[in-house]
Design a protein around this motif. Structure first.
Motif, PDB file in Angstrom:
ATOM      1  N   ARG A  61       0.694  -1.111  -0.042  1.00 38.41           N
ATOM      2  CA  ARG A  61       0.052  -0.116  -0.116  1.00 38.41           C
ATOM      3  C   ARG A  61       0.751   1.084   0.075  1.00 38.41           C
ATOM      4  O   ARG A  61       1.894   1.195   0.513  1.00 38.41           O
ATOM      5  N   PRO A  62       0.466   2.417  -0.595  1.00 34.73           N
ATOM      6  CA  PRO A  62       1.199   3.609  -0.458  1.00 34.73           C
ATOM      7  C   PRO A  62       1.014   4.517   0.500  1.00 34.73           C
ATOM      8  O   PRO A  62      -0.049   4.489   1.059  1.00 34.73           O
ATOM      9  N   GLY A  63       1.903   5.097   0.858  1.00 33.36           N
ATOM     10  CA  GLY A  63       1.846   6.170   1.857  1.00 33.36           C
ATOM     11  C   GLY A  63       1.118   6.045   3.138  1.00 33.36           C
ATOM     12  O   GLY A  63       1.481   5.099   3.938  1.00 33.36           O
ATOM     13  N   MET A  64       0.242   6.822   3.433  1.00 27.10           N
ATOM     14  CA  MET A  64      -0.542   6.918   4.759  1.00 27.10           C
ATOM     15  C   MET A  64      -1.457   5.544   4.899  1.00 27.10           C
ATOM     16  O   MET A  64      -1.650   5.026   5.964  1.00 27.10           O
ATOM     17  N   GLN A  65      -1.822   5.043   3.815  1.00 26.99           N
ATOM     18  CA  GLN A  65      -2.490   3.734   3.915  1.00 26.99           C
ATOM     19  C   GLN A  65      -2.017   2.425   4.640  1.00 26.99           C
ATOM     20  O   GLN A  65      -2.370   1.554   5.062  1.00 26.99           O
ATOM     21  N   TRP A  71     -12.395   8.662   5.662  1.00 31.51           N
ATOM     22  CA  TRP A  71     -11.015   8.317   4.887  1.00 31.51           C
ATOM     23  C   TRP A  71     -11.075   6.816   4.439  1.00 31.51           C
ATOM     24  O   TRP A  71     -10.547   6.595   3.080  1.00 31.51           O
ATOM     25  N   TYR A  72     -11.587   5.845   5.151  1.00 27.99           N
ATOM     26  CA  TYR A  72     -11.568   4.612   4.609  1.00 27.99           C
ATOM     27  C   TYR A  72     -12.387   4.557   3.398  1.00 27.99           C
ATOM     28  O   TYR A  72     -12.074   3.695   2.464  1.00 27.99           O
ATOM     29  N   LEU A  73     -13.327   5.348   3.514  1.00 30.31           N
ATOM     30  CA  LEU A  73     -14.478   5.120   2.207  1.00 30.31           C
ATOM     31  C   LEU A  73     -13.892   5.989   0.846  1.00 30.31           C
ATOM     32  O   LEU A  73     -13.875   5.352  -0.098  1.00 30.31           O
TER      33      LEU A  73
END
Length: 95
Positions: free
Chosen positions: A22-26, A83-85
């Motif tokens: 996953r990228p970055g903040m994810q 954020w999740y959505l």
């Protein structure tokens, strides 16, 4: 005797946390939650709404400390669910 290791599963906690990539903040999202983003997003929004309602009830009864606690928890859950959505909608289509 020394056959190559064909096991491609992630090894250890660090490998488990890194899959799927996953990228970055994810990367902060738990991998099990990441694979069920829509369900966890809706659950967080529902929980945040319940906590915010509890905060409003506490405000009505003049219990300001508890009201602040529930309103902060509600706001964090609503933001996390949103954020999740958003991450779920921005993911490429699965084939």
């Amino acid at each position: 005797m020394n056959a190559p290791d064909d096991n491609t599963a992630a090894k250890g906690p660090r490998g488990w946390w890194a899959s799927p990539p996953r990228p970055g903040m994810q990367r902060f999202i738990n991998p099990w939650e990441y694979s069920h983003l829509r369900a966890f997003g809706v659950t967080r929004i529902f929980g945040g709404s319940v906590a915010a309602a509890a905060g409003v009830v506490c405000l009505a009864y003049g219990v300001h400390g508890w009201a602040a606690f529930f309103l902060v928890i509600g706001a964090l859950n609503l933001g996390g669910g949103y954020w999740y959505l958003t991450v779920d909608r921005s993911a490429p289509a699965r084939t």
